[in-house]
Design an enzyme around this catalytic site. Structure first.
Site, PDB file in Angstrom:
ATOM      1  N   ASP A 154       0.855  -1.173   0.000  1.00 27.39           N
ATOM      2  CA  ASP A 154       0.000   0.000   0.000  1.00 27.39           C
ATOM      3  C   ASP A 154       0.898   1.232   0.000  1.00 27.39           C
ATOM      4  O   ASP A 154       1.792   1.356   0.839  1.00 27.39           O
ATOM      5  CB  ASP A 154      -0.882  -0.003   1.256  1.00 27.39           C
ATOM      6  CG  ASP A 154      -2.316   0.343   0.951  1.00 27.39           C
ATOM      7  OD1 ASP A 154      -2.535   1.435   0.395  1.00 27.39           O
ATOM      8  OD2 ASP A 154      -3.199  -0.458   1.283  1.00 27.39           O
TER       9      ASP A 154
ATOM     10  N   ASP B 257      -3.155   4.479  -2.446  1.00 27.13           N
ATOM     11  CA  ASP B 257      -4.261   4.981  -1.640  1.00 27.13           C
ATOM     12  C   ASP B 257      -4.755   6.346  -2.143  1.00 27.13           C
ATOM     13  O   ASP B 257      -3.941   7.229  -2.422  1.00 27.13           O
ATOM     14  CB  ASP B 257      -3.765   5.111  -0.196  1.00 27.13           C
ATOM     15  CG  ASP B 257      -4.873   5.362   0.804  1.00 27.13           C
ATOM     16  OD1 ASP B 257      -5.731   4.484   0.943  1.00 27.13           O
ATOM     17  OD2 ASP B 257      -4.879   6.438   1.436  1.00 27.13           O
TER      18      ASP B 257
ATOM     19  N   GLU C 228      -6.433   3.622  -5.963  1.00 26.02           N
ATOM     20  CA  GLU C 228      -7.754   3.731  -5.341  1.00 26.02           C
ATOM     21  C   GLU C 228      -8.263   5.123  -5.678  1.00 26.02           C
ATOM     22  O   GLU C 228      -7.663   6.127  -5.282  1.00 26.02           O
ATOM     23  CB  GLU C 228      -7.653   3.552  -3.824  1.00 26.02           C
ATOM     24  CG  GLU C 228      -9.041   3.476  -3.192  1.00 26.02           C
ATOM     25  CD  GLU C 228      -9.100   4.018  -1.777  1.00 26.02           C
ATOM     26  OE1 GLU C 228     -10.027   3.655  -1.046  1.00 26.02           O
ATOM     27  OE2 GLU C 228      -8.222   4.828  -1.391  1.00 26.02           O
TER      28      GLU C 228
ATOM     29  N   HIS D 192     -10.894  -3.733   2.969  1.00 24.49           N
ATOM     30  CA  HIS D 192     -10.872  -3.401   4.401  1.00 24.49           C
ATOM     31  C   HIS D 192     -11.742  -2.198   4.761  1.00 24.49           C
ATOM     32  O   HIS D 192     -11.827  -1.842   5.930  1.00 24.49           O
ATOM     33  CB  HIS D 192      -9.422  -3.138   4.813  1.00 24.49           C
ATOM     34  CG  HIS D 192      -8.868  -1.922   4.119  1.00 24.49           C
ATOM     35  ND1 HIS D 192      -8.652  -1.879   2.757  1.00 24.49           N
ATOM     36  CD2 HIS D 192      -8.531  -0.703   4.581  1.00 24.49           C
ATOM     37  CE1 HIS D 192      -8.205  -0.686   2.414  1.00 24.49           C
ATOM     38  NE2 HIS D 192      -8.123   0.053   3.513  1.00 24.49           N
ATOM     39  N   ASP D 193     -12.327  -1.530   3.764  1.00 27.00           N
ATOM     40  CA  ASP D 193     -13.200  -0.377   4.034  1.00 27.00           C
ATOM     41  C   ASP D 193     -14.674  -0.722   3.858  1.00 27.00           C
ATOM     42  O   ASP D 193     -15.539   0.110   4.147  1.00 27.00           O
ATOM     43  CB  ASP D 193     -12.900   0.762   3.057  1.00 27.00           C
ATOM     44  CG  ASP D 193     -11.531   1.393   3.260  1.00 27.00           C
ATOM     45  OD1 ASP D 193     -11.009   1.349   4.384  1.00 27.00           O
ATOM     46  OD2 ASP D 193     -10.988   1.932   2.274  1.00 27.00           O
TER      47      ASP D 193
HETATM   48  O1  TEU Z   1      -9.785   4.980   1.681  1.00 24.92           O
HETATM   49  C1  TEU Z   1     -10.312   6.092   1.057  1.00 24.92           C
HETATM   50  C2  TEU Z   1     -11.788   6.285   1.091  1.00 24.92           C
HETATM   51  O2  TEU Z   1     -12.238   7.291   0.643  1.00 24.92           O
HETATM   52  C3  TEU Z   1     -12.746   5.365   1.677  1.00 24.92           C
HETATM   53  O3  TEU Z   1     -13.037   4.226   1.143  1.00 24.92           O
HETATM   54  C4  TEU Z   1     -12.822   5.669   3.129  1.00 24.92           C
HETATM   55  O4  TEU Z   1     -11.935   4.897   3.844  1.00 24.92           O
HETATM   56  C5  TEU Z   1     -14.147   5.571   3.779  1.00 24.92           C
HETATM   57  O5  TEU Z   1     -14.553   4.259   3.882  1.00 24.92           O
HETATM   58  C6  TEU Z   1     -15.164   6.469   3.193  1.00 24.92           C
HETATM   59  O6  TEU Z   1     -16.355   6.309   3.847  1.00 24.92           O
HETATM   60  C7  TEU Z   1      -8.413   4.841   1.823  1.00 24.92           C
HETATM   61  C8  TEU Z   1      -8.118   3.606   2.634  1.00 24.92           C
HETATM   62  O7  TEU Z   1      -8.575   2.470   1.946  1.00 24.92           O
HETATM   63  C9  TEU Z   1      -8.718   3.759   3.991  1.00 24.92           C
HETATM   64  O8  TEU Z   1      -8.598   2.614   4.773  1.00 24.92           O
HETATM   65  C10 TEU Z   1      -8.051   4.947   4.657  1.00 24.92           C
HETATM   66  O9  TEU Z   1      -8.680   5.215   5.878  1.00 24.92           O
HETATM   67  C11 TEU Z   1      -8.117   6.183   3.788  1.00 24.92           C
HETATM   68  O10 TEU Z   1      -7.799   5.949   2.429  1.00 24.92           O
HETATM   69  C12 TEU Z   1      -7.129   7.207   4.283  1.00 24.92           C
HETATM   70  O11 TEU Z   1      -5.839   6.777   4.036  1.00 24.92           O
END
Ligand code: TEU
Ligand code: CA
Length: 538
Positions: A99, A199, A252, A321-322
């Protein structure tokens, strides 16, 4: 001719290191734990592992707040453990991608600590601004439901953080930030890493810091999503670093449209290889994930189909993971647990694009079983809980939002066995293990030919050995009432996938002999079960 890029052929498996496997009993997964599961992953048939951040971090956002880009968090092990993981994975012909979190660092990063004190060359590493007559510099709001300017006493200015307070955004207008980030990429690529999951990569360049048009969420975002400055930056990373290695990038990309995505991945432009789109993950909400909306299979299928036809090469994923667990969200984890997990797997792994599986998806892990906020650890969930409290929303609704959408749904530890803590740790897990580990676990599924896990293995083997499934074109054939059928075609050979996730019995729109069937059929015809899928030859 087959396009032989390795990242188009291989299936990617995402590991959330904190929750995967704990080798030393401290309750936190680690690199030696991952190494101990490489044979399991090889047998599953995946060809790439993506590791969520393993760098030193205060863990305000579980590692997405990095305090040292070129180290390993002691909870996870050492750089030597990482070298060993790379060696052992490569021995098994498994690639590793890390990542790359470069929109922001942690507040604890040395760069930020020096920037606060205006020590060169760090003074302009972050986005600092004076307030407006004692007020914040602008009306922007963060991804985690707060405003996104925080005052720093020492420096006497506000810094921008589009995520948590402990995640200050880097300033890409400062040339030495670009150089420093390129050095980070080279550091890992030289060590043998095979690429990066980048990310929130489409928000690096802020066009302006002016007030944004008010929106129910993410006010200000029109100033930083997929800007021209971003394209220049990504092209530069590619020229200076990425093209020098045989590496893969997946960005992402939040709020990305097909047009924006094409601009990022079009090979002629030399920016990224692939991106993650979000639209199919937004088919059960309005605008942002917290405004709940009933899941509609047809909306989901239409969205997938739209992206399949608008980009030459997609990524496909239903979990990370989100996001909540797909079997709980798009399937029925109560009445049709195994059936819906297998049906979703069939859909995922027969679409065109690089496919991603998230740890535990291959056994049909479900959303968490928490009853209140006490066990919840995620910073976003806590912020939203507080915000909806300030807005005086009814408690039952607030809890329903968390229960359905909290990121901790995906983060409960991997369920390896029916033993204490699911075999994840001998200690106290950092986040509670779901009590359904007694029935949903790797060890039990290992023994059972008909299990979700063994179905995944057969499906992955089928895809790994099929040029049609890997490279074939995509054509929608049928989409109605929770039933979806599409054709993949390659050098005169054609395969058709038919899925029913309607929750009711449906007549199949297409018949044929099964290459694989969630119901173990030799031929698909007549009625399909409420959750059923097959890949057929007509
Ligand atoms: O996620 C970015 C993001 O915008 C989302 O998916 C967010 O985590 C959230 O769920 C919106 O409701 C990335 C990573 O995948 C996430 O785990 C981090 O917290 C975020 O960036 C910040 O680095
Ligand atoms: Ca550990």
């Amino acid at each position: 001719m087959a396009d032989t890029k390795w990242w188009k052929e291989r299936i990617v498996y995402q590991i959330y290191p904190m929750s995967f496997c704990d080798s030393n009993g401290d309750g936190i997964g680690d690199l030696q734990g991952i190494i101990s599961k490489l044979d399991y992953l090889k047998k599953l048939g995946v060809g790439v592992l993506w590791l969520s951040p393993v760098y030193p971090s205060p863990n305000e956002d579980n590692g997405y707040d990095i305090s040292d880009y070129c180290g390993i968090h002691p909870d996870y092990g050492t750089l030597e453990d990482m070298d060993e993981l790379l060696r052992q994975a490569h021995e098994r012909d498994i690639k590793i991608i890390l990542d790359l979190v470069i929109n922001h660092t942690s507040k604890a990063h040395e760069w930020f600590q020096k920037s606060r004190q205006r020590i060169e060359p760090y003074t302009d590493y972050y986005i600092w601004k004076k307030g407006k007559k004692g007020k914040k510099p602008s009306n922007w709001t963060s991804f985690f439901g707060e405003d996104c300017w925080e005052y720093d006493e020492l420096r006497g200015e506000y810094y921008l953080h589009l995520f948590a307070k402990g995640q200050p955004d880097l300033n890409y207008r400062c040339p030495s930030v670009v150089d420093a980030v390129e050095d980070v990429m080279r550091f890992w690529l030289d060590r043998g890493v095979d690429g990066f999951r980048c990310d929130v990569i489409n928000i690096l360049w802020k066009n302006s810091l002016d007030n944004g048009k008010w929106k129910p969420a993410l006010t200000g975002s029109e100033h930083y999503i997929s800007t021209d400055g971003l394209h220049r930056l990504l092209h530069r990373f590619n020229e200076d670093v990425l093209t020098k290695y045989d590496c893969y990038t997946v960005g992402e990309t939040v709020f990305v449209t097909p047009k924006m995505a094409d601009d990022l991945v079009n090979p002629a432009r030399g920016e990224l290889n692939t991106v993650f789109s979000f639209e199919h993950m937004e088919t059960d909400c309005y605008f942002v994930k917290w405004f709940l909306r009933r899941f509609s299979p047809d909306r989901f299928f239409s969205c997938l189909s739209k992206w399949q036809t608008s980009l030459d090469w997609n990524t496909v994923y239903f979990e990370n993971h989100d996001q909540p667990r797909s079997v709980s969200r798009f399937g029925d984890d109560i009445h049709y647990h195994d059936e819906s997990a297998k049906t979703l797997a069939t859909l995922l792994l027969s679409l065109r694009g690089t496919a991603f599986i998230f740890e535990g998806q291959e056994i049909g892990m479900t959303n968490f079983d928490f009853e209140d906020m006490t066990p919840v650890r995620d910073v976003e969930s806590h912020n939203i809980w507080a915000l909806t409290g300030r807005l005086r929303l009814p408690k039952a609704l607030r809890w329903r939002m968390i229960k359905q959408k909290s990121r901790d749904n995906a983060r409960t530890p991997m369920q390896w066995s029916g033993e204490a803590n699911g075999g994840f740790t001998t200690g106290t897990p950092w986040l509670s293990v779901n009590s359904n580990h007694k029935t949903i676990n790797v060890a039990a599924q290992e023994e059972d030919f008909g299990s979700v896990l063994n179905y995944y293995r057969r499906l992955i083997a089928l895809r790994n050995g099929s040029s049609v499934l890997k490279f074939g074109s995509y054509k929608e054939l049928y989409l109605k009432d929770g039933v979806f059928a599409f054709e993949r075609e390659y050098e005169g050979e054609s395969l058709v996938t038919v899925v029913n996730i309607s929750g009711s019995v449906r007549i199949t729109p297409l018949v044929g002999d099964c290459l694989i069937s969630t119901e173990g059929r030799a031929r698909l015809e007549g009625e399909m079960k409420p959750y059923e899928a097959a890949i057929i030859r007509r």
